[in-house]
Design a protein around this motif. Structure first.
Motif, PDB file in Angstrom:
ATOM      1  N   GLN A  94     -17.378  -4.672   5.992  1.00  0.00           N
ATOM      2  CA  GLN A  94     -16.926  -3.675   5.024  1.00  0.00           C
ATOM      3  C   GLN A  94     -15.590  -4.082   4.395  1.00  0.00           C
ATOM      4  N   VAL A 119     -15.846   0.995  -3.787  1.00  0.00           N
ATOM      5  CA  VAL A 119     -15.903   0.246  -2.530  1.00  0.00           C
ATOM      6  C   VAL A 119     -14.789   0.695  -1.594  1.00  0.00           C
ATOM      7  N   GLN A 120     -13.596   0.929  -2.131  1.00  0.00           N
ATOM      8  CA  GLN A 120     -12.482   1.381  -1.289  1.00  0.00           C
ATOM      9  C   GLN A 120     -12.778   2.753  -0.680  1.00  0.00           C
ATOM     10  N   SER A 156     -15.777   4.008  -0.010  1.00  0.00           N
ATOM     11  CA  SER A 156     -16.804   3.878   1.028  1.00  0.00           C
ATOM     12  C   SER A 156     -16.244   3.206   2.276  1.00  0.00           C
ATOM     13  N   THR A 157     -15.373   2.220   2.096  1.00  0.00           N
ATOM     14  CA  THR A 157     -14.760   1.564   3.251  1.00  0.00           C
ATOM     15  C   THR A 157     -13.847   2.528   3.996  1.00  0.00           C
ATOM     16  N   LYS A 187     -16.102  -6.956   2.009  1.00  0.00           N
ATOM     17  CA  LYS A 187     -16.668  -6.488   0.746  1.00  0.00           C
ATOM     18  C   LYS A 187     -15.574  -5.903  -0.145  1.00  0.00           C
ATOM     19  N   GLU A 188     -14.655  -5.167   0.457  1.00  0.00           N
ATOM     20  CA  GLU A 188     -13.535  -4.595  -0.303  1.00  0.00           C
ATOM     21  C   GLU A 188     -12.627  -5.699  -0.854  1.00  0.00           C
ATOM     22  N   TRP A 207     -19.360  -4.948  11.856  1.00  0.00           N
ATOM     23  CA  TRP A 207     -19.676  -4.065  10.723  1.00  0.00           C
ATOM     24  C   TRP A 207     -18.407  -3.732   9.933  1.00  0.00           C
ATOM     25  N   LEU A 208     -17.316  -3.418  10.631  1.00  0.00           N
ATOM     26  CA  LEU A 208     -16.051  -3.129   9.948  1.00  0.00           C
ATOM     27  C   LEU A 208     -15.520  -4.361   9.221  1.00  0.00           C
ATOM     28  N   ALA A 266     -15.982   4.906   5.926  1.00  0.00           N
ATOM     29  CA  ALA A 266     -16.560   4.247   7.098  1.00  0.00           C
ATOM     30  C   ALA A 266     -15.519   4.093   8.204  1.00  0.00           C
ATOM     31  N   GLN A 267     -14.316   3.710   7.834  1.00  0.00           N
ATOM     32  CA  GLN A 267     -13.264   3.557   8.834  1.00  0.00           C
ATOM     33  C   GLN A 267     -12.902   4.906   9.453  1.00  0.00           C
TER      34      GLN A 267
END
Length: 106
Positions: free
Chosen positions: A26, A89-90, A92-93, A29-30, A22-23, A96-97
């Motif tokens: 992500q 995106v950054q 959200s990433t 995507k970034e 999952w990471l 998430a991290q």
């Protein structure tokens, strides 16, 4: 001495593996958003350079100036949109991290 694999350890390994995948998705995507933003910025720079070059030749018509201005507005507008998308995106990433890190540490 043989290592005994228990169901809880299998579950923990499975969750860790899924989390890693999952990471990775992500971060990928970034990276794609960053590449798209850089390409759009390059197109914007190219359009500005082309317009400046045309003006330096000295025989640019009013129609050509208007076409250059429209192209710059369109291409640079797209670059700005891609930069905003990259920032989103950054964020959200990063969030998430941070969630993953806090859940691992607690």
């Amino acid at each position: 001495m043989a290592v005994k694999i228990t169901p809880p350890s299998i579950f923990l390994l499975l969750v860790t593996g899924l989390l890693a995948v999952w990471l990775f998705i992500q971060i990928n995507k970034e990276n794609q958003a960053q590449q798209t933003a850089m390409e759009a910025a390059q197109r914007c720079s190219g359009a500005r350079f082309d317009a400046t070059y045309d003006r330096s030749l000295g025989n640019e018509s009013a129609q050509q100036k208007a076409m250059d201005a429209a192209r710059i507005a369109r291409v640079c507008g797209e670059a700005q949109k891609q930069r905003r998308n990259l920032q989103s995106v950054q964020q959200s990433t990063g969030a998430a991290q941070a969630k993953v890190a806090s859940s691992i540490l607690h």
